[in-house]
Design an enzyme around this catalytic site. Structure first.
Site, mmCIF file in Angstrom:
data_model
loop_
_atom_site.group_PDB
_atom_site.id
_atom_site.type_symbol
_atom_site.label_atom_id
_atom_site.label_comp_id
_atom_site.label_asym_id
_atom_site.label_seq_id
_atom_site.Cartn_x
_atom_site.Cartn_y
_atom_site.Cartn_z
ATOM 1 N N ASP A 1 -7.717 10.506 13.828
ATOM 2 C CA ASP A 1 -7.403 10.130 11.693
ATOM 3 C C ASP A 1 -8.519 8.951 11.795
ATOM 4 O OD1 ASP A 1 -7.506 10.577 9.566
ATOM 5 O OD2 ASP A 1 -5.495 9.503 9.009
ATOM 6 N N GLY B 1 0.919 -1.059 0.072
ATOM 7 C CA GLY B 1 0.005 0.050 0.058
ATOM 8 C C GLY B 1 0.976 1.199 -0.212
ATOM 9 N N LYS B 2 0.049 2.272 -0.339
ATOM 10 C CA LYS B 2 0.781 3.621 -0.731
ATOM 11 C C LYS B 2 -0.205 4.634 0.403
ATOM 12 C CE LYS B 2 4.111 4.579 -3.948
ATOM 13 N NZ LYS B 2 4.399 3.813 -4.849
ATOM 14 N N GLY B 3 0.931 5.519 1.220
ATOM 15 C CA GLY B 3 -0.288 6.461 2.184
ATOM 16 C C GLY B 3 -0.134 7.908 1.606
ATOM 17 N N ARG B 4 -0.430 8.767 2.655
ATOM 18 C CA ARG B 4 0.786 9.763 2.623
ATOM 19 C C ARG B 4 1.584 10.040 2.857
ATOM 20 N NH1 ARG B 4 -4.306 12.680 6.284
ATOM 21 N NH2 ARG B 4 -3.921 10.276 7.209
ATOM 22 N N GLU C 1 5.317 4.073 2.083
ATOM 23 C CA GLU C 1 4.739 3.004 1.373
ATOM 24 C C GLU C 1 4.979 2.394 2.666
ATOM 25 O OE1 GLU C 1 7.784 1.994 -1.166
ATOM 26 O OE2 GLU C 1 7.193 3.613 -3.409
ATOM 27 N N VAL C 2 3.734 1.303 2.435
ATOM 28 C CA VAL C 2 3.845 -0.580 2.803
ATOM 29 C C VAL C 2 4.438 -1.238 2.259
ATOM 30 C CG1 VAL C 2 2.160 -1.326 4.402
ATOM 31 C CG2 VAL C 2 1.576 0.568 4.183
ATOM 32 N N LYS D 1 6.347 0.006 7.413
ATOM 33 C CA LYS D 1 6.087 1.528 6.824
ATOM 34 C C LYS D 1 6.787 2.131 6.936
ATOM 35 C CE LYS D 1 2.240 4.624 7.799
ATOM 36 N NZ LYS D 1 1.226 4.857 9.174
HETATM 37 N N1 LIG Z 1 -0.224 -3.884 10.098
HETATM 38 C C1 LIG Z 1 -0.596 -3.704 8.310
HETATM 39 N N2 LIG Z 1 -0.760 -5.287 7.634
HETATM 40 C C2 LIG Z 1 -1.660 -5.566 6.505
HETATM 41 N N3 LIG Z 1 -1.490 -4.093 5.917
HETATM 42 C C3 LIG Z 1 -0.970 -2.992 6.063
HETATM 43 C C4 LIG Z 1 -0.370 -2.678 7.096
HETATM 44 N N4 LIG Z 1 -1.051 -1.748 7.777
HETATM 45 C C5 LIG Z 1 -0.880 -0.455 6.153
HETATM 46 N N5 LIG Z 1 -1.533 -1.513 5.288
HETATM 47 C C6 LIG Z 1 -1.626 -1.190 4.348
HETATM 48 O O1 LIG Z 1 -1.110 -0.324 2.911
HETATM 49 C C7 LIG Z 1 -1.948 0.406 3.013
HETATM 50 C C8 LIG Z 1 -1.297 2.020 3.164
HETATM 51 O O2 LIG Z 1 -1.170 2.119 4.851
HETATM 52 P P1 LIG Z 1 -0.529 3.520 4.332
HETATM 53 O O3 LIG Z 1 -1.450 4.097 6.260
HETATM 54 O O4 LIG Z 1 0.546 4.800 4.749
HETATM 55 O O5 LIG Z 1 -2.368 4.270 4.111
HETATM 56 P P2 LIG Z 1 -3.558 5.100 4.075
HETATM 57 O O6 LIG Z 1 -3.858 4.660 5.210
HETATM 58 O O7 LIG Z 1 -4.087 3.942 3.246
HETATM 59 O O8 LIG Z 1 -3.505 6.561 3.951
HETATM 60 P P3 LIG Z 1 -2.996 7.836 5.058
HETATM 61 O O9 LIG Z 1 -2.119 7.870 4.117
HETATM 62 O O10 LIG Z 1 -4.472 8.473 4.049
HETATM 63 O O11 LIG Z 1 -3.602 6.848 6.041
HETATM 64 C C9 LIG Z 1 -3.856 0.645 3.842
HETATM 65 O O12 LIG Z 1 -4.390 1.011 3.421
HETATM 66 C C10 LIG Z 1 -3.711 -1.259 4.199
HETATM 67 O O13 LIG Z 1 -4.207 -1.787 3.494
HETATM 68 MG MG LIG Z 2 -3.332 5.093 6.871
#
Ligand SMILES: Nc1ncnc2c1ncn2[C@@H]1O[C@H](COP(=O)(O)OP(=O)(O)OP(=O)(O)O)[C@@H](O)[C@H]1O
Ligand SMILES: [Mg+2]
Length: 370
Positions: free
Chosen positions: A193, A72-75, A78-79, A92
């Protein structure tokens, strides 16, 4: 200072709270930060902080993780799914530009007594210099279903599954919000959040609350909040009316908890939409998706939530199912414009738990009559 004839230097990058735990090291010459800085200096000393794993252990863990795939990718970067000693872990990765966010999230996760079955299990924080840039890592438990948002997009849920998911989210939030008094206590924490993307689904059908990077802690003794909290942070779609119209009283910690409850109501709505009764359920929808554009501005949200006083639709069909009727009532009581009138996380947890108890009793009675 001299201790038993040996020179000991107080490690000045440890917070004043930890200093009470008598944390010392032997070479803190150039460190001037008050808060622990997770630098090489810190990581080179095995510090037995009263919370989390010793920093040296955290570093050792993260240095032996093999990254497998991006999930995944967030703000804030990357995760990844990685492997550590044969176990899946989530990593993360923040860029050094977002150091403050990484630091803050690591710090909150290591708050004493935070660990709970419905809060994402933190494993380690580390900074890695690969020669050209610094990667900031936050290692946590991995949950293969991903976020509640991912899950609800893919699956509908039975009434029982909805109750289990909903109780577990309320339990996690109640634990976060609760102050535990005593030396082994924890401060009250507001998340700021709450949304379906920041809640992860475990294999056993319960949830954990994740993404604590924007959270604020309450110091009840001095009645202060640990960081300046004057900006409007969080995700616009999930912002409470008082945040959207800037009327929130940021000096009162309760305000942040009440704003979390509003957002929780929206998450429950997303969940209830996907609840299947006699095979009937709605498609997944983000809250307010029929009223605002896909990336709404604060103004878009304010007009709908504050001026027009609209909320997501509570379906009439929910009245025919006890659990959905109760969930609908809870949502309404999470969404009051008057924040002080909203339910608390603990109340919500108890109300939904009773639903499952009543159901269990009915099942038992049913079984007895078979
Ligand atoms: N511990 C974890 N186990 C499995 N998947 C995860 C885990 N942490 C995050 N993810 C996946 O990675 C994605 C990205 O997480 P991240 O918190 O970086 O962004 P987000 O929540 O989608 O957006 P924002 O940046 O607005 O919080 C998540 O939506 C989820 O699908
Ligand atoms: Mg998030």
């Amino acid at each position: 200072m001299l201790s038993n004839g040996k020179e000991e230097v107080l490690k000045s990058c440890v917070s004043s709270y930890e200093m009470k735990g008598h944390v010392f090291c032997h070479s803190s010459s150039n460190v001037s930060k008050r808060e622990c800085c997770f630098t090489d200096f810190c990581n080179n000393v095995t510090l037995h902080l009263p919370r989390g794993l010793p920093l040296l252990v955290q570093r050792t863990i993260s240095r032996t993780i093999v990254l497998h795939e991006i999930i995944g990718k967030g703000r804030f970067g990357e995760v990844w799914r990685g492997k550590w000693q044969g176990e899946d872990v989530a990593v993360k990765i923040f860029s050094s530009r977002d150091e403050m966010s990484w630091f803050r999230e690591a710090e909150i996760y290591q708050t004493i007594m935070l660990r709970h079955e419905n809060i994402l299990g933190f494993i380690a924080a580390d900074n890695k210099d690969n020669g050209s840039w610094t990667q900031l890592w936050l290692v946590s438990e991995y949950h293969e279903h991903g976020s509640l948002f991912d899950y609800l997009n893919q699956y509908s849920v039975s009434v029982e599954a909805m109750i289990t998911l909903a109780v577990s989210i309320a339990s996690g939030l109640a634990h976060l919000h609760m102050e535990i008094i005593g030396t082994q206590g924890k401060p009250a924490i507001a998340h700021r959040d709450i949304k379906s993307k920041n809640i992860l689904v475990k294999k056993n059908g319960t949830c954990v609350i994740a993404d604590l990077g924007l959270a604020v802690k309450h110091d009840s003794v001095g009645n202060t909040i640990d960081i300046p909290s004057n900006q409007r942070v969080g995700t616009k779609r999930y912002m409470a009316p008082e945040i959207l119209d800037d009327s929130i009283n940021m000096n009162n910690f309760e305000s942040f908890k009440r704003a979390d409850i509003y957002s929780l109501g929206l998450v429950y709505w997303e969940l209830a939409q996907r609840c299947s009764i006699r095979g009937v359920h709605n498609e997944y929808q983000l809250p307010y998706s029929d009223l605002v554009p896909s990336d709404p501005s604060i103004e878009d949200m304010r007009v709908v939530v504050c001026d027009q006083k609209l909320r997501p639709n509570i379906s009439n069909q929910w009245q025919s199912c006890e659990a959905l009727r109760v969930m609908g009532k809870i949502m309404r009581e999470c969404w009051y414009a008057n924040a002080a009138a909203r339910l608390t996380a603990l109340r919500i947890k108890k109300t939904i738990s009773q639903l499952s108890v009543t159901k269990d009793v009915r099942l038992q009675n049913g079984a007895l009559h078979v």
